[in-house]
Write a protein that holds these residues in place. Structure first.
Motif, PDB file in Angstrom:
ATOM      1  N   THR A  87       0.786  -1.022  -0.156  1.00  0.00           N
ATOM      2  CA  THR A  87      -0.062   0.127  -0.162  1.00  0.00           C
ATOM      3  C   THR A  87       0.744   1.260   0.067  1.00  0.00           C
ATOM      4  O   THR A  87       0.581   2.096   0.447  1.00  0.00           O
TER       5      THR A  87
ATOM      6  N   THR B  80       2.913   4.778  -0.903  1.00  0.00           N
ATOM      7  CA  THR B  80       2.729   5.667  -1.778  1.00  0.00           C
ATOM      8  C   THR B  80       3.650   5.841  -3.021  1.00  0.00           C
ATOM      9  O   THR B  80       5.025   5.822  -2.845  1.00  0.00           O
TER      10      THR B  80
ATOM     11  N   GLN C 143      -2.513  15.291  -3.940  1.00  0.00           N
ATOM     12  CA  GLN C 143      -3.204  13.955  -3.592  1.00  0.00           C
ATOM     13  C   GLN C 143      -2.105  12.874  -3.624  1.00  0.00           C
ATOM     14  O   GLN C 143      -1.277  12.810  -4.750  1.00  0.00           O
TER      15      GLN C 143
ATOM     16  N   ILE D 298      -0.977   9.206  -4.327  1.00  0.00           N
ATOM     17  CA  ILE D 298      -1.444   8.077  -4.966  1.00  0.00           C
ATOM     18  C   ILE D 298      -0.785   6.713  -4.413  1.00  0.00           C
ATOM     19  O   ILE D 298       0.497   6.812  -4.473  1.00  0.00           O
ATOM     20  N   LEU D 299      -1.785   5.889  -4.137  1.00  0.00           N
ATOM     21  CA  LEU D 299      -1.153   4.649  -3.465  1.00  0.00           C
ATOM     22  C   LEU D 299      -1.055   3.552  -4.545  1.00  0.00           C
ATOM     23  O   LEU D 299      -1.874   3.524  -5.489  1.00  0.00           O
ATOM     24  N   ARG D 300       0.008   2.365  -4.333  1.00  0.00           N
ATOM     25  CA  ARG D 300      -0.122   1.579  -5.254  1.00  0.00           C
ATOM     26  C   ARG D 300      -1.779   0.583  -5.236  1.00  0.00           C
ATOM     27  O   ARG D 300      -2.177   0.466  -6.253  1.00  0.00           O
ATOM     28  N   ASN D 301      -2.441   0.560  -3.929  1.00  0.00           N
ATOM     29  CA  ASN D 301      -3.526  -0.117  -3.882  1.00  0.00           C
ATOM     30  C   ASN D 301      -4.675   0.728  -4.459  1.00  0.00           C
ATOM     31  O   ASN D 301      -5.924   0.349  -4.405  1.00  0.00           O
ATOM     32  N   ASN D 302      -4.492   1.961  -4.743  1.00  0.00           N
ATOM     33  CA  ASN D 302      -5.557   2.729  -5.686  1.00  0.00           C
ATOM     34  C   ASN D 302      -5.761   2.437  -6.818  1.00  0.00           C
ATOM     35  O   ASN D 302      -6.751   2.712  -7.655  1.00  0.00           O
ATOM     36  N   PHE D 303      -5.032   1.471  -7.511  1.00  0.00           N
ATOM     37  CA  PHE D 303      -5.168   0.840  -8.767  1.00  0.00           C
ATOM     38  C   PHE D 303      -5.690  -0.458  -8.500  1.00  0.00           C
ATOM     39  O   PHE D 303      -5.037  -1.373  -8.110  1.00  0.00           O
TER      40      PHE D 303
ATOM     41  N   GLN E  27      -6.423   4.548 -14.730  1.00  0.00           N
ATOM     42  CA  GLN E  27      -7.515   5.048 -13.930  1.00  0.00           C
ATOM     43  C   GLN E  27      -7.629   6.523 -14.043  1.00  0.00           C
ATOM     44  O   GLN E  27      -6.535   7.254 -14.128  1.00  0.00           O
TER      45      GLN E  27
ATOM     46  N   PHE F 291      -7.571   9.946 -11.823  1.00  0.00           N
ATOM     47  CA  PHE F 291      -7.419  10.463 -10.399  1.00  0.00           C
ATOM     48  C   PHE F 291      -7.789  12.082 -10.689  1.00  0.00           C
ATOM     49  O   PHE F 291      -7.036  12.870 -11.080  1.00  0.00           O
TER      50      PHE F 291
END
Length: 612
Positions: free
Chosen positions: A571, A573, A591, A593-598, A604, A606
């Protein structure tokens, strides 16, 4: 509120994966490829799916191992449409054939194709069942197919253990490397990485790579190169595995070896027209009909990392020849890619569509079409390359009136009203009213001009700052090809005029990443600006700019389209997006962006809200 220039930035915080900003266009290629690979791939995949038996989850007349590679072909299209089309081909094939875990009593190579297909299905969908299945398949291969009692190691081709060949071992290497990349903490004895490096050590010493850097089919009973056919897929799968080992370790020897094999293949396994040729042509069996696409898929994967222009040219040469010379009226594709079309089978189709699908440009939410003017899909009758993906003309470089940009004959946009935005700049302003260029949209099928506008010199208010020029047009006929054109009028004493971005339906404030500014990274072959942990070892700005002025006070949203090639390990950044007032330096929106935002490896969106 006075209009101020605002800067949109993306900075890397930790180099633990590849982040890509979309749509800069391919690396500058010295060929004018004015064709719509998106539309070609769409028509080719439609023809492929005419063989699909939705009740059985397979393709009629294909062997079981070939179903896996038809899934892989669909995964290219699924990526191109950013998950909008053909997902059923992945899920239905899995659901209706999952009994037995895609493990069979015949060959370990058959299992390997399924493992690769399901790893990629996991990547593009984020559904963990596909990755779990790939692990199950690999465990059977490692536990039962590898031994050291014959030839000192290596995978057996079949369950009867009668032959050690190239393709099975290449598959095993590539699967192991990719499972390592998707497994947190994988290291040490028995790890996927250990299997991958052990396999390569054995394979590279086995003798199957001959003195010409081509890979023969396998080993004799005396554990020597059997000198049998150098099939194209034997030169292909290894490219994927070696490229992944380079990504994992940073050891350039893996990349160098991959390039030597690729170079040998595109020098020796070709027709007189320069297209890839299977040694069995024109009389290949149903299995062999599918081999060439597997090479091209992995050549594109290698090119995505090393950006060797020779590889792009080879991909484009084959894609263009297939569509022009090896296609019937139903968009079915034949065996010989230099033509003529012979007959249609799903094996030939799923193979021949690969060169087009790997060159197609992904659709995203931000714009239906967005490319730099230097993108090789455009043609240029005059002018010079400018910056990463711009195209320029001046009084000294363009001495006649002609099209400086035209193309790319796209037909995938839906019928109806569209607006195309041309981003243009000049290096000097003037009160001269002469028209520097004429913009138009043309129906390529009937030659009709759908919209047109002149751009006089005096409309540019600031030097070296891109301005938006929009044309609204209506395309009434489904499937009609349109082209976007910039015609240089050859005005005496004209300044340098640069076309940067050409965007359809994306609005005036939509920028192609490659035409912004960059402190780190490089053009990516799939139309993005990228960084990766192997080559980019410090945090810095991946992209910044374009210093645009907002029309006034109010609420705005700045959106960044991003994707990663690995989304499930942690997770952390990985990046920060922000918008700042360039005059004061104030950050007005930011903002992490975290790895698990994908959720997968697709683009994607943002959004970042700012109040001015």
């Amino acid at each position: 509120m006075r209009k101020r220039p605002w800067m949109f930035a993306l900075v890397m915080l930790s180099m633990c994966l590849v982040v890509l900003l979309p749509r800069p266009g391919l690396v500058k290629a010295a060929s004018n490829v004015t064709t719509d690979y998106n539309a070609n791939d769409e028509q080719a995949v439609t023809a492929l799916q005419n063989w699909y038996n939705i009740n059985a989850g397979n393709w009629n007349s294909l062997n079981r191992w070939q179903w896996a590679n038809a899934v892989d072909a669909l995964e290219n299209t699924y990526t191109r449409t950013n998950g909008m089309e053909y997902g059923y081909g992945l899920s239905d094939t899995y659901d209706q054939n999952v009994s037995g875990n895609f493990i069979n009593d015949a060959g370990y190579d058959d299992e390997g194709w399924w493992a690769l297909a399901w790893i990629r299905a996991y990547d593009v969908t984020g559904n963990s069942r596909y990755l779990s299945m790939a692990r199950t398949i690999f465990n059977d291969m490692a536990s039962n197919g590898w031994d050291t009692t014959v030839c000192g190691g290596g995978m057996w081709w079949n369950k009867a253990k009668t032959y050690k060949n190239a393709i099975t071992n290449e598959l095993f290497l590539t699967i192991a490397a990719r499972l390592h990349q998707r497994t947190a903490g994988d290291s040490g004895s028995g790890s996927y990485l250990n299997w991958a490096t052990t396999e390569w050590t054995w394979f590279s010493n086995s003798g199957m790579i001959n003195a010409s850097n081509l890979i023969n089919d396998g080993l004799s009973s005396a554990c020597a190169n059997n000198q049998e056919t150098t099939w194209t897929y034997n030169q292909g799968i290894i490219l994927g595995g070696l490229t992944d080992l380079y990504k994992i370790t940073g050891n350039t020897s893996y990349l160098t070896k991959a390039e030597s094999i690729a170079n040998a293949a595109i020098s020796n396994l070709v027709s007189s027209a320069g297209t890839l040729r299977e040694p069995c042509e024109p009389s290949c069996n149903g299995d062999q009909e599918q081999f060439k696409g597997l090479f091209m898929r992995n050549l594109a994967y290698l090119y995505d990392v090393d950006h060797q222009q020779t590889y792009f040219h080879f991909l484009a040469t084959n894609a263009n020849s297939i569509w022009a010379n090896d296609r019937n009226s139903s968009n079915q594709l034949g065996l010989a890619w230099n033509g003529p079309f012979d007959s249609a089978t799903p094996a030939k189709q799923s193979s021949a569509m690969i060169p087009m699908s790997v060159l197609a440009e992904p659709w995203t939410q931000g714009a239906a079409f967005a490319r730099g003017a230097q993108d090789p899909a455009f043609g240029h009758n005059l002018g010079v390359a400018a910056g990463s993906q711009g195209w320029a003309c001046s009084a000294s470089t363009c001495t006649t009136a002609n099209h400086m940009v035209y193309g790319p004959y796209i037909s995938y946009l839906p019928p109806g009203t569209h607006t195309v935005h041309f981003h243009l700049s000049v290096n000097a302003t003037s009160s001269v009213t002469a028209s520097l260029v004429t913009l138009d949209v043309r129906d390529a099928n009937n030659g009709n001009t759908l919209a047109s506008s002149s751009v006089p010199w005096n409309v540019f208010t600031t030097a070296n700052a891109a301005q938006d020029f929009a044309l609204t047009y209506t395309n009434a006929t489904p499937g009609d090809s349109v082209e976007y054109r910039i015609y240089w009028n050859n005005v005496s004493g004209a300044p340098t005029l640069t076309a940067s971005d050409i965007v359809v339906d994306g609005g005036t404030s939509n920028w192609v990443a490659s035409n912004l500014n960059h402190n780190i990274g490089r053009l990516d072959s799939l139309n993005a600006w990228e960084v990766d942990p192997t080559r980019d070892t410090h945090s810095d700005f991946l992209s910044w700019g374009p210093y645009t002025a907002m029309p006034g006070a109010g609420n705005y949203t700045a959106s960044f389209e991003l994707k990663v090639d690995n989304f499930n390990l942690d997770t952390s950044t990985v990046a920060t997006i922000d918008v700042r007032d360039n005059e004061t330096g104030q950050v007005v929106a930011s903002q992490n962006i975290l790895r698990n935002n994908f959720p997968n490896t697709l683009y994607q969106l943002f959004p970042s809200t700012l109040v001015l």
